[in-house]
Design an enzyme around this catalytic site. Sequence first.
Site, short mmCIF file in Angstrom:
data_model
loop_
_atom_site.label_atom_id
_atom_site.label_comp_id
_atom_site.label_asym_id
_atom_site.label_seq_id
_atom_site.Cartn_x
_atom_site.Cartn_y
_atom_site.Cartn_z
N THR A 231 0.76 -1.18 0.04
CA THR A 231 -0.07 0.03 0.07
C THR A 231 0.75 1.38 -0.05
O THR A 231 2.01 1.34 0.54
CB THR A 231 -0.88 -0.05 1.23
OG1 THR A 231 -1.53 1.22 1.41
CG2 THR A 231 0.02 -0.26 2.46
N ASP A 232 0.29 2.39 -0.45
CA ASP A 232 0.93 3.46 -0.59
C ASP A 232 0.89 4.17 1.08
O ASP A 232 1.79 5.15 1.23
CB ASP A 232 0.31 4.72 -1.36
CG ASP A 232 -1.18 4.83 -1.03
OD1 ASP A 232 -1.75 4.27 -0.12
OD2 ASP A 232 -1.75 5.95 -1.69
N GLU A 233 -0.08 3.54 1.99
CA GLU A 233 0.14 4.07 3.42
C GLU A 233 1.53 4.12 3.97
O GLU A 233 1.60 4.52 4.93
CB GLU A 233 -1.10 3.59 4.24
CG GLU A 233 -2.38 3.72 3.35
CD GLU A 233 -3.72 3.59 4.52
OE1 GLU A 233 -3.09 3.39 5.35
OE2 GLU A 233 -4.78 3.50 4.02
N TYR B 122 -2.04 -0.43 10.93
CA TYR B 122 -2.33 -1.06 9.71
C TYR B 122 -0.94 -0.67 8.66
O TYR B 122 -0.20 -1.64 8.18
CB TYR B 122 -3.48 -0.75 8.96
CG TYR B 122 -3.38 -0.91 7.42
CD1 TYR B 122 -3.33 -2.34 6.71
CD2 TYR B 122 -3.31 -0.02 6.27
CE1 TYR B 122 -3.48 -2.64 5.56
CE2 TYR B 122 -3.19 -0.50 5.06
CZ TYR B 122 -3.32 -1.80 4.59
OH TYR B 122 -3.42 -2.07 3.10
N LYS C 192 2.06 -3.35 7.25
CA LYS C 192 2.47 -3.33 5.79
C LYS C 192 3.81 -3.05 5.73
O LYS C 192 4.50 -3.45 4.84
CB LYS C 192 1.58 -2.53 4.92
CG LYS C 192 -0.03 -3.28 5.21
CD LYS C 192 -0.20 -4.58 4.37
CE LYS C 192 -0.01 -4.60 3.08
NZ LYS C 192 -0.35 -5.88 2.45
P1 NAD Z 1 -9.63 -7.46 1.91
O1 NAD Z 1 -9.69 -7.13 3.48
O2 NAD Z 1 -10.70 -7.15 0.94
O3 NAD Z 1 -9.33 -8.92 1.63
C1 NAD Z 1 -8.32 -9.53 2.19
C2 NAD Z 1 -8.62 -11.00 2.25
O4 NAD Z 1 -7.36 -11.82 2.83
C3 NAD Z 1 -9.80 -11.50 2.66
O5 NAD Z 1 -10.38 -12.56 1.84
C4 NAD Z 1 -9.13 -12.35 3.98
O6 NAD Z 1 -10.30 -13.47 4.26
C5 NAD Z 1 -7.84 -12.86 3.48
N1 NAD Z 1 -7.34 -13.13 4.94
C6 NAD Z 1 -7.10 -12.11 6.03
N2 NAD Z 1 -6.34 -12.63 6.96
C7 NAD Z 1 -6.17 -13.84 6.27
C8 NAD Z 1 -5.38 -14.91 6.96
N3 NAD Z 1 -4.46 -14.82 8.20
N4 NAD Z 1 -4.84 -15.95 6.32
C9 NAD Z 1 -5.41 -16.07 4.76
N5 NAD Z 1 -6.11 -15.12 4.40
C10 NAD Z 1 -6.37 -13.96 5.20
O7 NAD Z 1 -8.39 -6.57 1.38
P2 NAD Z 1 -8.01 -5.78 -0.06
O8 NAD Z 1 -8.62 -4.54 -0.01
O9 NAD Z 1 -8.32 -6.71 -1.12
O10 NAD Z 1 -6.71 -5.79 0.04
C11 NAD Z 1 -5.67 -6.97 -0.48
C12 NAD Z 1 -4.21 -6.36 -0.43
O11 NAD Z 1 -3.91 -5.23 -1.14
C13 NAD Z 1 -3.88 -6.20 1.22
O12 NAD Z 1 -2.50 -6.77 1.07
C14 NAD Z 1 -3.92 -4.75 1.11
O13 NAD Z 1 -2.60 -4.32 2.33
C15 NAD Z 1 -3.51 -4.23 -0.23
N6 NAD Z 1 -3.89 -3.05 -0.59
C16 NAD Z 1 -5.29 -2.50 -0.69
C17 NAD Z 1 -5.61 -1.39 -1.30
C18 NAD Z 1 -7.11 -1.04 -1.21
O14 NAD Z 1 -7.39 0.22 -1.36
N7 NAD Z 1 -7.96 -1.81 -0.84
C19 NAD Z 1 -4.67 -0.65 -1.81
C20 NAD Z 1 -3.53 -0.91 -1.72
C21 NAD Z 1 -3.00 -2.25 -1.33
O1 DAU Z 2 -4.07 3.98 0.22
C1 DAU Z 2 -4.35 2.57 0.28
C2 DAU Z 2 -5.03 2.10 1.38
O2 DAU Z 2 -6.43 2.59 1.22
C3 DAU Z 2 -5.29 0.42 1.47
O3 DAU Z 2 -3.93 0.36 1.72
C4 DAU Z 2 -6.31 0.26 2.75
O4 DAU Z 2 -6.20 -1.22 2.74
C5 DAU Z 2 -7.67 0.79 2.20
O5 DAU Z 2 -8.62 0.32 3.19
C6 DAU Z 2 -7.44 2.23 2.03
O6 DAU Z 2 -7.31 2.99 3.22
P1 DAU Z 2 -7.87 4.34 3.78
O7 DAU Z 2 -8.10 4.44 4.95
O8 DAU Z 2 -7.39 5.47 2.86
O9 DAU Z 2 -9.40 3.96 3.28
P2 DAU Z 2 -10.89 4.17 3.89
O10 DAU Z 2 -11.88 3.74 2.96
O11 DAU Z 2 -11.06 3.36 5.15
O12 DAU Z 2 -11.19 5.74 4.14
C7 DAU Z 2 -10.76 6.66 2.88
C8 DAU Z 2 -11.17 7.98 3.53
O13 DAU Z 2 -12.20 8.20 3.96
C9 DAU Z 2 -10.03 8.26 4.96
O14 DAU Z 2 -9.47 9.67 4.60
C10 DAU Z 2 -10.96 7.98 6.12
C11 DAU Z 2 -12.10 8.48 5.50
N1 DAU Z 2 -13.28 7.82 6.04
C12 DAU Z 2 -13.70 6.77 5.90
C13 DAU Z 2 -14.54 5.65 6.30
C14 DAU Z 2 -14.54 4.27 6.58
C15 DAU Z 2 -14.53 8.79 6.51
O15 DAU Z 2 -14.57 9.89 6.37
N2 DAU Z 2 -15.59 8.04 6.96
C16 DAU Z 2 -15.58 6.59 7.04
O16 DAU Z 2 -16.82 5.96 7.67
#
Ligand code: NAD
Ligand code: DAU
Length: 348
Positions: free
Chosen positions: A131-133, A156, A160
């Site tokens: 992630t970019d975080e 989180y 990562k």
């Molecule tokens: P998600 O939470 O939707 O899915 C995570 C999956 O991992 C689920 O299917 C869950 O069952 C599985 N999992 C969790 N713990 C586990 C364990 N201990 N063993 C096996 N499986 C397990 O997540 P996502 O949003 O699809 O993110 C996927 C990956 O991409 C993550 O590594 C996250 O850090 C990264 N990522 C997400 C975003 C985003 O915006 N969602 C952006 C950048 C990177």
């Molecule tokens: O940047 C990549 C990341 O993006 C991934 O690594 C994470 O897995 C993914 O969850 C996401 O993280 P964020 O914290 O940016 O996503 P989220 O959707 O939780 O929040 C997006 C923005 O919206 C953030 O500034 C917080 C705000 N927010 C979020 C929720 C859930 C609100 O204002 N209200 C809310 O209820």
Amino acid sequence: MKKILITGGAGFIGSHVVRRFVNKYPEYQVFNLDALTYAGNLENIKDIENNPNYTFVKGDIVDEKFINDLFALHNFDGVLHLAAESHVDRSIEDPLAFVKTNVIGTMNLLNAAKNQWKGNFDGKRFYHISTDEVYGSLGSEGLFTETTSYDPNSPYSASKASSDHFVRAYGETYGLPYVLTNCSNNYGSYHFPEKLIPLFINNIINNKPLPVYGDGNYTRDWLFVEDHAIAIDLVFHEGKNHETYNIGGFNEWKNIDLVKLLCGIMDDKLGREKSASEKLITYVKDRPGHDLRYAIDASKINKELGWKPSVTFEEGLEKTINWYLNNQEWLENVTSGAYKEYYQKQYS
Ligand code: NAD
Ligand code: DAU
């Protein structure tokens, strides 16, 4: 035949990656390893479950013996590691769960790959999806590049960042061939409705308050999930070993502007009067340690591998909203049970 292990393939991004690999590469045997936590759902990949080149394995990456046995049984050629605890708010409530899955789980996979491949890395590759975080927060200017220092602020992002460091350390110390990508915020179908876009779509449908954290002036860079899956495919096949690539949408939005855009589109689609959904906006207590702004410089992957987003934000958001409106049963299924308890605790 190549054996490919994809972890977390029942989650949001993982389901799109698994679907792409199973359909596009019939010559691969694709194994999807997922613990099916609250975020993982077999419904997300129902369309491919009977494909002959696809196998689902239920299991926990934290279970060292299970992971070692799985590698010994299949001797995978490639690993695409997406399994993670992924929600920042949950990491604030229960940081240890994030250390277990994101750090220990990644370590178990790295060790199993290292021990199984025994220094013979021909045709092998370990891909960590991150992630970019990990870069922390930007001010109002600038972009994250691949050389930006790590500065994670949430449990989180710290977990990562830690797993990214271990992946690089295994590359340096043991010669493990790895690639790593750091991506911005994804949106699209099968996104669990705890994250901003699907949560707010679900709440608008149900006429529930839209809880905007703080003043809403936080900025995220949004990427359509299918474009992320295309980038992952490209990096896995054409990325250089021991390299990192940033992936982003060139698409920055302040949360409050994005929420207002979403409200307007939803009003049209639901036949509600203009601004009806905006009235649901409720400013709530801010997220502790809330990063102000993320924005990715994705020029390296663009120049070296030719990737850029294929879908505009307008198209992607339209597709996403239509998907949620057409899949309300999916929404109801994933928001029944434990979700209600989480919601009550987070937003009461
Ligand atoms: P998600 O939470 O939707 O899915 C995570 C999956 O991992 C689920 O299917 C869950 O069952 C599985 N999992 C969790 N713990 C586990 C364990 N201990 N063993 C096996 N499986 C397990 O997540 P996502 O949003 O699809 O993110 C996927 C990956 O991409 C993550 O590594 C996250 O850090 C990264 N990522 C997400 C975003 C985003 O915006 N969602 C952006 C950048 C990177
Ligand atoms: O940047 C990549 C990341 O993006 C991934 O690594 C994470 O897995 C993914 O969850 C996401 O993280 P964020 O914290 O940016 O996503 P989220 O959707 O939780 O929040 C997006 C923005 O919206 C953030 O500034 C917080 C705000 N927010 C979020 C929720 C859930 C609100 O204002 N209200 C809310 O209820």
